[in-house]
Design an enzyme around this catalytic site. Structure first.
Site, PDB file in Angstrom:
ATOM      1  N   GLY A 241      58.484  33.637 100.190  1.00  0.00           N
ATOM      2  CA  GLY A 241      58.217  33.703 101.627  1.00  0.00           C
ATOM      3  C   GLY A 241      56.958  32.919 101.937  1.00  0.00           C
TER       4      GLY A 241
ATOM      5  NE  ARG B 140      55.842  46.982 113.217  1.00  0.00           N
ATOM      6  CZ  ARG B 140      54.842  47.849 113.290  1.00  0.00           C
ATOM      7  NH1 ARG B 140      53.913  47.866 112.358  1.00  0.00           N
ATOM      8  NH2 ARG B 140      54.761  48.692 114.290  1.00  0.00           N
TER       9      ARG B 140
ATOM     10  N   GLY C  19      55.653  32.305 105.134  1.00  0.00           N
ATOM     11  CA  GLY C  19      55.184  32.526 106.498  1.00  0.00           C
ATOM     12  C   GLY C  19      53.686  32.735 106.525  1.00  0.00           C
TER      13      GLY C  19
ATOM     14  CG  HIS D 126      53.295  50.512 105.090  1.00  0.00           C
ATOM     15  ND1 HIS D 126      51.957  50.670 105.386  1.00  0.00           N
ATOM     16  CD2 HIS D 126      53.621  49.257 105.493  1.00  0.00           C
ATOM     17  CE1 HIS D 126      51.505  49.552 105.938  1.00  0.00           C
ATOM     18  NE2 HIS D 126      52.496  48.683 106.021  1.00  0.00           N
TER      19      HIS D 126
END
Length: 314
Positions: free
Chosen positions: A11, A84, A13, A177
């Protein structure tokens, strides 16, 4: 651990890029930066290596879209998945990110079965469980980044409240979490003095501490609401690097992470945030705190939420 470990980041990002930057600044090992999007990992790798010339780091970073490049990795950190957005909970991401995690797990199993794996992708406690089950790696080598981040947020808010350095604050946040995480004021201290004792001294109030606990639970959501187009990445990346460093350098730090429980805290076959010792073998030991009846009830409630989410993806 060998002199220059191979660290793969799945990943590329915001968190993946920040991980590569922090790992190279600390000279922890050479990096493979993977992403399914062509050009993104290659571009970020080039940018970070050019920045590293100014920081005195010669760490090599390879940007790639080919899983084969993670072959033989000593450690892997997984951030792949949707982030999110405002109004979303971590749990809203479950369907899409479960599919992504299964694909990642298959490739970890194929190319790096001996790696130490840290999962960051949300919903964290479910994603790390999926990684364990789909990859077949031993449970001491698969953990989730949660409590280190949640505790760092709790530390920051407590330091603000007591007007002290964050270096003087130590805290523990247990459980899943998510919104039902359990920040433990009783096990949190300022220079060794428990928070309840500081309240008795008149330095704060129970009401103010409860507000801090609530803000800690919503720490990620607060940042998502402010950013509007993404989620936190500086603190999550720093938290994962703390865990990685303890493993690579056998520092045996006690860190709160999502660990696989086998009866500890009354929980079996689930991941939840608990204090663990991280050393050269991964999870060296799960530390079982003595909880009050109320604390245990809050922990159980948090874990029940994780259990329901896992049932939904089985």
């Amino acid at each position: 651990m060998k002199k220059n470990p191979k660290i793969s980041l799945i990943g590329s990002g915001n968190i993946g890029g920040m991980l590569a930057h922090l790992i190279s600044l600390k000279n922890l090992g050479d990096i493979v930066l993977f992403d399914v999007a062509e050009g993104i990992p290659q571009g970020k790798a080039l940018d970070i290596m050019q920045a590293n010339t100014l920081a005195g780091s010669d760490i090599k970073i390879k940007g790639t879209n080919d899983y084969k490049d993670i072959e033989g990795s000593d450690a892997i950190i997984i951030t792949a998945g949707l982030p999110r957005k405002p109004g979303m909970s971590r749990d809203d991401l479950i369907s899409v990110n479960t599919g992504i995690m299964k694909s990642v797990a298959e490739n970890v199993k194929k190319y790096a079965p001996n790696a130490f794996v840290i999962v960051i992708t949300n919903p964290l406690d479910v994603m790390v469980y999926v990684m364990l089950k789909e990859s077949g790696l031993p449970h001491n080598k698969v953990i989730g980044m949660a409590g280190v981040l949640d505790s760092s947020r709790f530390n920051f808010f407590l330091a603000e409240e007591f007007k002290v350095s964050t270096n003087s604050v130590s805290s523990i946040v247990l459980g899943g979490h998510g919104d039902a995480m359990v920040p433990l004021a009783r096990y949190s201290t300022v220079k060794g003095v428990p928070i309840p004792d500081l309240v008795k001294m008149g330095l704060s109030t129970n009401e103010r501490i409860e507000k801090i606990i609530d803000r800690t639970r919503n720490g990620g959501g607060e940042i998502v609401a402010l950013l509007k187009t993404g989620s936190a990445y500086y603190a999550p990346a720093a938290s994962a690097v703390e865990m990685l460093e303890s493993y690579l350098q056998d520092k045996r730090q006690i860190l709160t992470c999502a660990a696989y429980l086998q009866g500890e805290y009354g929980v079996k076959d689930l991941y939840a945030g608990v204090p663990i010792i991280i050393g050269k073998n991964g999870v060296e030991k799960v530390i079982e705190l003595q909880l009050t009846t109320n604390e245990q009830a809050l922990f159980d409630k948090s874990v029940d939420g994780v259990r329901k989410l896992i049932e939904a993806v089985k």
